[in-house]
Design a protein around this motif. Structure first.
Motif, PDB file in Angstrom:
ATOM      1  N   VAL A  63      -4.137 -15.569   9.083  1.00  0.00           N
ATOM      2  CA  VAL A  63      -4.934 -14.642   8.729  1.00  0.00           C
ATOM      3  C   VAL A  63      -5.014 -13.462   9.432  1.00  0.00           C
ATOM      4  N   PHE A  64      -4.915 -13.455  10.840  1.00  0.00           N
ATOM      5  CA  PHE A  64      -4.723 -12.194  11.705  1.00  0.00           C
ATOM      6  C   PHE A  64      -3.377 -11.578  11.368  1.00  0.00           C
ATOM      7  N   GLN A  65      -2.319 -12.435  11.369  1.00  0.00           N
ATOM      8  CA  GLN A  65      -1.135 -11.993  11.191  1.00  0.00           C
ATOM      9  C   GLN A  65      -0.859 -11.384   9.642  1.00  0.00           C
ATOM     10  N   ILE A  66      -1.422 -11.769   8.685  1.00  0.00           N
ATOM     11  CA  ILE A  66      -1.472 -11.302   7.420  1.00  0.00           C
ATOM     12  C   ILE A  66      -1.932  -9.886   7.532  1.00  0.00           C
ATOM     13  N   ALA A  67      -3.167  -9.634   8.093  1.00  0.00           N
ATOM     14  CA  ALA A  67      -3.878  -8.410   8.144  1.00  0.00           C
ATOM     15  C   ALA A  67      -3.230  -7.492   8.900  1.00  0.00           C
ATOM     16  N   ILE A  68      -2.319  -7.829   9.850  1.00  0.00           N
ATOM     17  CA  ILE A  68      -1.556  -6.893  10.910  1.00  0.00           C
ATOM     18  C   ILE A  68      -0.380  -6.540  10.072  1.00  0.00           C
ATOM     19  N   SER A  69       0.065  -7.310   9.517  1.00  0.00           N
ATOM     20  CA  SER A  69       1.537  -7.270   8.744  1.00  0.00           C
ATOM     21  C   SER A  69       1.062  -6.313   7.648  1.00  0.00           C
ATOM     22  N   LEU A  70       0.084  -6.598   6.765  1.00  0.00           N
ATOM     23  CA  LEU A  70      -0.026  -5.549   5.741  1.00  0.00           C
ATOM     24  C   LEU A  70      -0.496  -4.266   6.120  1.00  0.00           C
ATOM     25  N   LEU A  71      -1.191  -4.120   7.438  1.00  0.00           N
ATOM     26  CA  LEU A  71      -1.361  -2.816   7.836  1.00  0.00           C
ATOM     27  C   LEU A  71      -0.047  -2.058   8.787  1.00  0.00           C
ATOM     28  N   LEU A  72       0.983  -2.961   9.226  1.00  0.00           N
ATOM     29  CA  LEU A  72       2.000  -2.302   9.672  1.00  0.00           C
ATOM     30  C   LEU A  72       2.988  -2.020   8.600  1.00  0.00           C
ATOM     31  N   PHE A  73       2.937  -2.674   7.430  1.00  0.00           N
ATOM     32  CA  PHE A  73       3.757  -2.107   6.184  1.00  0.00           C
ATOM     33  C   PHE A  73       3.358  -0.856   5.725  1.00  0.00           C
ATOM     34  N   THR A  74       1.967  -0.662   5.582  1.00  0.00           N
ATOM     35  CA  THR A  74       1.291   0.545   5.103  1.00  0.00           C
ATOM     36  C   THR A  74       1.663   1.599   5.979  1.00  0.00           C
ATOM     37  N   VAL A  75       1.595   1.432   7.141  1.00  0.00           N
ATOM     38  CA  VAL A  75       1.827   2.644   8.125  1.00  0.00           C
ATOM     39  C   VAL A  75       3.423   3.053   8.111  1.00  0.00           C
ATOM     40  N   VAL A  76       4.495   1.870   7.940  1.00  0.00           N
ATOM     41  CA  VAL A  76       5.756   2.218   8.155  1.00  0.00           C
ATOM     42  C   VAL A  76       6.182   3.108   6.924  1.00  0.00           C
ATOM     43  N   ASN A  77       5.555   2.554   5.625  1.00  0.00           N
ATOM     44  CA  ASN A  77       5.819   3.135   4.508  1.00  0.00           C
ATOM     45  C   ASN A  77       4.796   4.291   3.964  1.00  0.00           C
ATOM     46  N   ASP A  78       4.208   4.875   5.026  1.00  0.00           N
ATOM     47  CA  ASP A  78       3.257   5.866   4.497  1.00  0.00           C
ATOM     48  C   ASP A  78       2.601   5.504   3.490  1.00  0.00           C
ATOM     49  N   GLY A  79       2.144   4.255   3.133  1.00  0.00           N
ATOM     50  CA  GLY A  79       1.330   3.976   2.089  1.00  0.00           C
ATOM     51  C   GLY A  79       1.896   4.475   0.548  1.00  0.00           C
ATOM     52  N   SER A  80       3.270   4.840   0.580  1.00  0.00           N
ATOM     53  CA  SER A  80       3.844   5.531  -0.533  1.00  0.00           C
ATOM     54  C   SER A  80       4.274   4.588  -1.467  1.00  0.00           C
ATOM     55  N   GLY A  81       4.489   3.344  -0.912  1.00  0.00           N
ATOM     56  CA  GLY A  81       5.065   2.114  -1.945  1.00  0.00           C
ATOM     57  C   GLY A  81       6.643   2.378  -2.435  1.00  0.00           C
ATOM     58  N   VAL A  82       7.103   3.398  -1.896  1.00  0.00           N
ATOM     59  CA  VAL A  82       8.439   3.612  -2.193  1.00  0.00           C
ATOM     60  C   VAL A  82       9.490   2.363  -1.266  1.00  0.00           C
ATOM     61  N   VAL A  83      10.045   1.776  -1.865  1.00  0.00           N
ATOM     62  CA  VAL A  83      11.343   0.691  -1.442  1.00  0.00           C
ATOM     63  C   VAL A  83      12.132   1.442  -0.743  1.00  0.00           C
ATOM     64  N   GLN A  84      12.365   1.145   0.686  1.00  0.00           N
ATOM     65  CA  GLN A  84      13.161   1.585   1.758  1.00  0.00           C
ATOM     66  C   GLN A  84      14.882   0.895   1.153  1.00  0.00           C
ATOM     67  N   PRO A  85      15.772   1.734   1.312  1.00  0.00           N
ATOM     68  CA  PRO A  85      17.147   1.274   0.864  1.00  0.00           C
ATOM     69  C   PRO A  85      17.699   0.362   2.116  1.00  0.00           C
ATOM     70  N   GLN A  86      18.377  -0.733   1.574  1.00  0.00           N
ATOM     71  CA  GLN A  86      18.687  -1.523   2.276  1.00  0.00           C
ATOM     72  C   GLN A  86      20.242  -1.241   2.992  1.00  0.00           C
ATOM     73  N   PRO A  87      20.032  -1.388   4.411  1.00  0.00           N
ATOM     74  CA  PRO A  87      21.361  -0.787   5.190  1.00  0.00           C
ATOM     75  C   PRO A  87      22.623  -1.833   4.808  1.00  0.00           C
ATOM     76  N   SER A  88      23.682  -1.346   5.452  1.00  0.00           N
ATOM     77  CA  SER A  88      24.916  -2.688   5.233  1.00  0.00           C
ATOM     78  C   SER A  88      24.494  -4.076   5.850  1.00  0.00           C
ATOM     79  N   LEU A  89      25.248  -5.098   5.443  1.00  0.00           N
ATOM     80  CA  LEU A  89      25.195  -6.374   6.043  1.00  0.00           C
ATOM     81  C   LEU A  89      25.338  -6.337   7.715  1.00  0.00           C
ATOM     82  N   PHE A  90      26.359  -5.580   8.054  1.00  0.00           N
ATOM     83  CA  PHE A  90      26.763  -5.465   9.731  1.00  0.00           C
ATOM     84  C   PHE A  90      25.417  -4.991  10.312  1.00  0.00           C
ATOM     85  N   VAL A  91      24.664  -3.921   9.902  1.00  0.00           N
ATOM     86  CA  VAL A  91      23.573  -3.454  10.335  1.00  0.00           C
ATOM     87  C   VAL A  91      22.408  -4.479  10.174  1.00  0.00           C
TER      88      VAL A  91
END
Length: 186
Positions: A63-91
């Motif tokens: 439960v703690f991991q889920i809460a922090i994960s959701l918070l982290l993804f919200t911060v990383v994505n600025d709450g925009s919901g825009v899907v980040q492009p995937q880098p190359s397989l090498f990256v």
């Protein structure tokens, strides 16, 4: 986005599902007495925590991991919901390697630190109350230890490697399988 579910949600919940499914496979395989490190009798005699207590403790950790994960993804994505492009397989492979080095290094040193007299007595001993380990007990620990070792370690590996939420689905699922294997008792 897969099946209409965001990468953020998949990155949060797939590793939890992997934990219980993969642990369940070990449970369904049964005794495997020839491959166990300890006998079933030793497990019953030496483990302080009951299996129901372990399940409850792991669910609290998740439960703690889920809460922090959701918070982290919200911060990383600025709450925009825009899907980040995937880098190359090498990256992505490089991010996996960096992520594994970060999380393993973090957990190694934090685990060693937890063995000092005070922290062991008050926090880390809960994890070691499962003297005879089994798969679904891998994340059984004090909530503070789970936060320090697992959750913060995961956040650092995610951020320092630069992986996307989609990559994290696979990374944390792999890390979960590794953790369950490390504690399976076989």
């Amino acid at each position: 986005m897969a099946f209409g579910i965001s990468d953020d949600l998949l990155g949060t919940f797939v590793p939890v599902a992997v934990y219980w499914i993969y642990s369940g496979i070990y449970v369904m395989l049964g005794d495997l007495e020839n491959y166990r490190l300890h006998t079933k009798a030793e497990e019953k005699a030496k483990n302080v925590a009951s299996k129901s207590t372990v399940v409850k403790g792991v669910l609290v950790q998740q439960v703690f991991q889920i809460a922090i994960s959701l918070l982290l993804f919200t911060v990383v994505n600025d709450g925009s919901g825009v899907v980040q492009p995937q880098p190359s397989l090498f990256v992505i492979l490089g991010q996996f390697m960096i992520g594994m080095v970060v999380i393993d290094t973090w957990q190694y040193f934090m685990h060693r630190y937890m063995h000092n007299k005070f922290l062991y007595k008050h926090i880390h001993s809960k994890h070691h109350s499962l003297v005879v380990p089994y798969a679904f007990g891998a994340l059984y620990n004090h909530p503070l230890e789970g936060l320090i070792l697992d959750t913060i370690g995961g956040v650092l590996s995610f951020l320092l490697s630069g992986m996307t939420p989609r990559t994290s689905i696979f990374f944390f699922s792999f890390a979960t399988i590794k953790t369950v294997d490390d504690h399976c008792g076989l």
